[in-house]
Design a protein around this motif. Structure first.
Motif, PDB file in Angstrom:
ATOM      1  N   HIS A  78      20.155  31.832  26.890  1.00  0.00           N
ATOM      2  CA  HIS A  78      21.211  31.068  27.956  1.00  0.00           C
ATOM      3  C   HIS A  78      22.029  29.751  27.060  1.00  0.00           C
ATOM      4  N   LEU A  79      21.448  29.907  26.162  1.00  0.00           N
ATOM      5  CA  LEU A  79      22.665  28.996  25.497  1.00  0.00           C
ATOM      6  C   LEU A  79      23.198  29.440  24.346  1.00  0.00           C
ATOM      7  N   ALA A  80      22.642  30.657  24.335  1.00  0.00           N
ATOM      8  CA  ALA A  80      24.109  31.605  22.509  1.00  0.00           C
ATOM      9  C   ALA A  80      24.602  32.079  23.501  1.00  0.00           C
ATOM     10  N   GLY A  81      25.573  31.610  24.489  1.00  0.00           N
ATOM     11  CA  GLY A  81      27.275  32.546  24.565  1.00  0.00           C
ATOM     12  C   GLY A  81      28.085  31.947  24.475  1.00  0.00           C
ATOM     13  N   ASP A  82      28.987  32.625  24.528  1.00  0.00           N
ATOM     14  CA  ASP A  82      29.963  32.365  23.829  1.00  0.00           C
ATOM     15  C   ASP A  82      31.184  30.858  24.156  1.00  0.00           C
ATOM     16  N   GLN A  83      30.740  31.069  24.880  1.00  0.00           N
ATOM     17  CA  GLN A  83      31.544  29.559  26.435  1.00  0.00           C
ATOM     18  C   GLN A  83      31.996  28.040  25.231  1.00  0.00           C
ATOM     19  N   SER A  84      30.251  27.881  24.883  1.00  0.00           N
ATOM     20  CA  SER A  84      30.416  27.055  23.491  1.00  0.00           C
ATOM     21  C   SER A  84      29.155  26.511  22.160  1.00  0.00           C
ATOM     22  N   SER A  85      29.435  26.694  21.334  1.00  0.00           N
ATOM     23  CA  SER A  85      28.387  26.402  20.167  1.00  0.00           C
ATOM     24  C   SER A  85      27.785  25.579  20.378  1.00  0.00           C
ATOM     25  N   LYS A  86      28.247  24.290  21.232  1.00  0.00           N
ATOM     26  CA  LYS A  86      27.854  22.706  21.447  1.00  0.00           C
ATOM     27  C   LYS A  86      26.534  22.846  20.989  1.00  0.00           C
ATOM     28  N   PHE A  87      26.008  23.450  22.454  1.00  0.00           N
ATOM     29  CA  PHE A  87      25.321  23.904  23.929  1.00  0.00           C
ATOM     30  C   PHE A  87      23.371  24.344  22.205  1.00  0.00           C
ATOM     31  N   GLY A  88      23.742  25.847  21.733  1.00  0.00           N
ATOM     32  CA  GLY A  88      23.125  26.184  21.170  1.00  0.00           C
ATOM     33  C   GLY A  88      22.428  25.309  19.523  1.00  0.00           C
ATOM     34  N   LEU A  89      23.739  24.805  19.396  1.00  0.00           N
ATOM     35  CA  LEU A  89      23.749  23.840  17.943  1.00  0.00           C
ATOM     36  C   LEU A  89      22.089  22.645  17.986  1.00  0.00           C
ATOM     37  N   GLN A  90      23.290  22.170  19.334  1.00  0.00           N
ATOM     38  CA  GLN A  90      21.867  20.206  19.707  1.00  0.00           C
ATOM     39  C   GLN A  90      20.516  21.319  19.794  1.00  0.00           C
ATOM     40  N   ALA A  91      20.776  22.108  20.697  1.00  0.00           N
ATOM     41  CA  ALA A  91      19.041  23.311  20.978  1.00  0.00           C
ATOM     42  C   ALA A  91      18.203  23.125  19.346  1.00  0.00           C
ATOM     43  N   GLY A  92      18.589  23.800  18.888  1.00  0.00           N
ATOM     44  CA  GLY A  92      18.071  24.063  17.611  1.00  0.00           C
ATOM     45  C   GLY A  92      18.222  22.900  16.499  1.00  0.00           C
ATOM     46  N   GLY A  93      18.944  21.470  16.970  1.00  0.00           N
ATOM     47  CA  GLY A  93      18.579  21.068  16.197  1.00  0.00           C
ATOM     48  C   GLY A  93      17.359  19.970  16.671  1.00  0.00           C
ATOM     49  N   LEU A  94      17.014  19.993  17.386  1.00  0.00           N
ATOM     50  CA  LEU A  94      16.440  18.926  18.507  1.00  0.00           C
ATOM     51  C   LEU A  94      14.818  19.721  17.977  1.00  0.00           C
ATOM     52  N   MET A  95      15.155  20.638  18.259  1.00  0.00           N
ATOM     53  CA  MET A  95      13.849  21.323  17.933  1.00  0.00           C
ATOM     54  C   MET A  95      12.920  20.544  15.940  1.00  0.00           C
ATOM     55  N   ALA A  96      14.364  19.813  15.354  1.00  0.00           N
ATOM     56  CA  ALA A  96      13.076  19.359  14.128  1.00  0.00           C
ATOM     57  C   ALA A  96      12.622  18.250  14.596  1.00  0.00           C
ATOM     58  N   TYR A  97      13.217  18.128  15.982  1.00  0.00           N
ATOM     59  CA  TYR A  97      12.622  16.129  15.830  1.00  0.00           C
ATOM     60  C   TYR A  97      11.878  16.445  17.040  1.00  0.00           C
ATOM     61  N   PRO A  98      10.722  15.086  16.950  1.00  0.00           N
ATOM     62  CA  PRO A  98       9.853  15.373  17.936  1.00  0.00           C
ATOM     63  C   PRO A  98      10.037  14.522  19.067  1.00  0.00           C
ATOM     64  N   PRO A  99       9.776  14.308  20.180  1.00  0.00           N
ATOM     65  CA  PRO A  99      10.845  13.402  21.636  1.00  0.00           C
ATOM     66  C   PRO A  99      10.963  11.998  21.215  1.00  0.00           C
TER      67      PRO A  99
END
Lengths: 437, 398
Positions: free
Chosen positions: B225-246
């Protein structure tokens, strides 16, 4: 408007799915026929299906065309709308003070509903507001709309309670209207219920009783306001007694006698300023046999008397509550509708020129309203063209000319004497007198 | 002359507030048509391919496949019929609204009783709109019903939007996603990121658990759902989020994990929804009311010398001075005037208060002041002074 009406007629006639549905039905028939012939003659299945291909394709093309027709209709209507509504942006810059005070708006709405006699709706809204205020305090999740003041919940509560619990009303010893549900109702609602009850008797049943009762119990306040209501009602009662005919008795003096009796008990209570009117009324007794041709004819056969009495009753009733006769919310929104085009233009021009509005306290342009919307006198200084305010009030020179204080100070320049800017009279600036417009 | 031009009716400028009234049903009709298209398309494909493939089938199979296609066509017809009913309702709604605005065009002047009636209906409409937007749906419904506003208000639309908004505030994104699905094309047209934001929220919830299976799910979800070509922002944010605990304090991830995102999403949804259906972002009542408060307000309304509202001025109570609106109007600018407007023949009492001579006389007559003497009718009871006629001065105000 004509364009929109025409486009809408087109839309209703042709721009709808009725035809599409018919065409789907045709497709269904087509398929049904094919199915039947396959069922009857399994051997011809391949042939039937081959034959079916083309018509089915056509019928779906047809469906597409049908939808295109609908789309065309919608587009035409779109165009008509765009033609009618050219400007898109509504002036929203000035709505901030309102958006920040939802509780005040809600209060205004509840009061509006009450004065319009929509008690049920007002009740629902008050209970919904209460609920929101409570849940807002219990957990923050419920309502997260921007809240500038932290204790808005409390603010809402205070006025909701004020409306919901009638202590204030009971303290005044008002009439009990006997609510059928027995549930507590807001004092304002009590008041307006009372008002509508009295008005109903007055206007529809021509029963003066409740209104006179009310006027009597508020006699002192009404007198303070210089209101004639009590006397007007008394006069109407007199006329009513005078002209009423009792079916049971055939004494032609029945009516006038009762009127006289009423006058004897009630009229002495009226203040001295009605003396001429009361003697007038009593004078009519002499003509009781032939009122139509007497000088008192106008007094007795006034068709609109009941309407007038109702109107002045409404005015006094609301006046005593510190409310205007017509719903302020109605007046303000209507005035807003009239003023809005001007403000819209201002905002548009301001945006184009990146202009700044120099005085935050005052609108930058005149917003003309019809006379019915003028409630105060306006003083504009003839020198500075500024409106009189508390800080810069109108002052009157001994010659009777008025100008704003700042203009006066600028004109006098600290000297002990000055000449009026409008006439040859000289005076000392300190002789100028503050006016209250 | 001036008075005449002021009270003249200019319906076109008067319609400024009424645009959404006609726009909304139109947007709904467009949506309706889109739904019809979406219903027809798959059936078309399905039936065509069924017929195509029937050449290789034996008669029994053909019969079965024909039955299936028939079923599909019947379903389509039912769907379209439902849409048609909806469409007819919208058409008649449109008609009622056009009629309502047409009435305005037939009113010659603002002083007309018909205008009074029309303005009352408009006020009720604006009130319903306001109540719906604030989420007081029940009150709005009752008001609409009591005043028979029926086709002139959009209870259904707001109710639906309110339901989705409330669900979002409670932390449920499902309804909002369904809504996005229904309006996919329109959302794409206005380049809305609402759906991506919602999908990101789903991802955040999966990541929040920290559970290994869930994290894998999260990755699959992000790819889908987030890797579409509309905006790369969301994919990047999701990727980064994985690195950090809640419980991280690192931005933007702290904000992303925050529960405050739900109200933010709810606001975004409402905003997108109103934008899509051509509804103004602020309640119309705010716009009309603030304009009206300003147009009516004078410096006298909040003056410290203002008379009490129950004072006997012999004039109707000013709506801004009235209890309902006084406090509300405190922060709006007052109206601009370039000329004084006074009663005829203004006179001033020794205490500085100005009256029209006629009104002063009338009020004093009512008060029963003795002839040749005057009292200030607005200051009764305080220090009941009477003045002789000679001390009343004429004042010149131009």
């Amino acid at each position: 408007m004509e364009g929109i009406i025409a486009a809408h007629e087109q839309l209703e006639k042709r721009g709808n799915l009725a035809k599409t549905i018919q065409d789907v039905q045709k497709t269904i028939d087509l398929l049904q026929n094919a199915r039947d012939s396959v069922a009857n003659d399994p051997d011809s299945a391949a042939l039937t299906m081959a034959k079916l291909k083309q018509p089915v394709k056509q019928s779906f093309d047809k469906l597409d065309d049908d939808l295109k027709d609908v789309n065309k209709g919608l587009n035409q209507y779109s165009k008509a709308l765009d033609k009618k509504f050219k400007k898109n942006a509504l002036p929203t810059a000035s709505t901030k003070p309102l958006a920040e005070q939802p509780d005040l708006i809600n209060r205004a709405i509840v009061m509006h509903l009450l004065r319009e006699g929509k008690f049920e709706v007002a009740n629902t809204l008050v209970s919904q507001l209460n609920e929101r205020a409570r849940s807002g305090q219990d957990d923050g999740m419920e309502d997260r709309r921007p809240r500038p003041i932290s204790n808005v919940g409390d603010a809402i509560k205070s006025w909701v309670q004020e409306l919901a619990y009638p202590e204030a009303w009971e303290a005044e010893g008002g009439m009990e209207m006997g609510s059928p549900t027995g549930r507590e109702r807001g004092w304002l609602q009590e008041k307006f219920t009372e008002m509508y009850h009295i008005l109903d008797s007055l206007r529809n049943q021509h029963d003066l009783g409740p209104a006179i009762e009310w006027a009597k119990s508020h006699s002192r306040e009404l007198e303070q306001r210089g209101s004639n209501l009590e006397f007007e009602l008394g006069r109407l009662k007199f006329v009513e007694l005078f002209t009423s005919e009792d079916v049971m008795s055939d004494d032609p003096w029945e009516g006038p006698t009762r009127a006289l009796e009423y006058a004897r008990t009630v009229f002495p209570n009226f203040s001295a300023r009605y003396i001429r009117e009361t003697s007038n009324l009593l004078g009519s007794l002499a003509f009781s046999a032939n009122l139509e041709q007497s000088p008192y004819e106008a007094m007795f056969f006034n068709q609109s008397a009941w309407e007038e009495a109702s109107a002045s009753f409404t005015r006094e009733f609301c006046g005593l509550l510190g409310l205007s006769e017509k719903s302020p919310l109605y007046t303000a929104v209507t005035a807003g509708g009239i003023a809005l085009p001007v403000l819209e233009k201002v905002e548009r021009v301001m945006a184009q020129t990146r202009g700044q509005w120099t005085s935050v306290n005052e609108l930058p342009v005149e917003t003309p309203l019809p006379t019915g919307f003028r409630f105060h006198s306006i003083f504009v200084c003839p020198v500075s063209k500024e409106q009189g305010t508390d800080a810069n009030p109108p002052m009157m020179l001994p010659c009777g000319h008025a100008l704003a204080k700042e203009s006066l100070d600028a004109h006098a320049r600290g000297k002990p004497r000055m000449k009026c800017p409008y006439c040859p009279v000289e005076c000392a600036p300190k002789e100028a007198k503050r006016l209250f417009i | 002359m001036a008075e005449h031009s002021v009270s003249k009716m200019d319906p076109d400028s008067h319609l400024l507030l009424e645009q959404p009234l006609l726009r909304l049903p139109h947007e709904l009709l467009k949506k309706n048509l889109k739904s019809a298209q979406r219903a027809i398309e798959p059936v078309n494909k399905n039936i065509t391919s069924a017929i195509q493939s029937s050449t290789k089938q034996n008669p029994a199979e053909t019969l079965a496949s024909l039955d299936a296609t028939l079923q599909k066509a019947q379903n389509l017809k039912r769907k379209l019929e439902a849409l048609h009913t909806e469409e007819q309702a919208l058409h008649s709604q449109q008609k009622a609204r056009i009629q309502h605005l047409q009435t305005l065009h037939e009113i010659p002047s603002l002083g007309d009783v018909a205008y009074d009636r029309w303005a009352h209906v408009r006020l009720d409409r604006l009130l319903v709109d306001y109540l719906l937007r604030q989420g007081y749906t029940q009150s709005a419904k009752e008001l609409a019903e009591e005043n028979k506003l029926g086709d002139l208000v959009d209870v259904g639309v707001f109710e639906e939007a309110g339901r989705i908004e409330q669900a979002l505030r409670k932390g449920e994104v499902k309804d909002a996603l369904t809504w996005c699905g229904e309006n996919k094309n329109a959302l794409k047209k206005i380049n809305s990121e609402l759906e991506l934001e919602l999908r990101l929220q789903q991802f955040i919830e999966l990541a929040r658990s920290g559970d290994i299976d869930k994290l894998v799910d999260a990755i699959v979800h992000a790819r889908k759902h987030l890797a579409g070509d509309q905006s790369s922002k969301f994919g990047l944010q999701a990727g980064g989020l994985m690195a950090y605990p809640p419980d991280t304090f690192v931005e933007p991830y702290q904000t992303l994990y925050s529960q405050e995102r739900y109200p933010h999403l709810a606001d975004l949804f409402v905003q997108t929804h109103h934008n899509l259906f051509s509804l103004p972002p602020t309640p119309l009542l705010h716009i009309a009311l603030s304009a009206g408060l300003s147009a009516l307000k004078t410096p006298a309304c909040h003056s410290q010398h203002a008379l009490s509202v129950t004072a006997n001025t012999g004039a109707p109570v000013c709506p801004i001075c009235s209890t309902e609106l006084n406090e509300l109007a405190k922060n709006v600018p007052y109206a601009h005037h370039t000329t004084s407007s006074m009663e005829d023949d203004p006179v001033v009492l020794p205490n500085g208060r100005v009256f029209g001579r006629e009104r002063l006389q009338l009020l004093n007559e009512k008060l029963g002041t003795k002839k040749g003497w005057y009292r200030d009718p607005t200051k009764l009871g305080e220090n009941d002074v009477e003045w002789e006629e000679g001390s009343i001065r004429k004042v010149f105000i131009s």
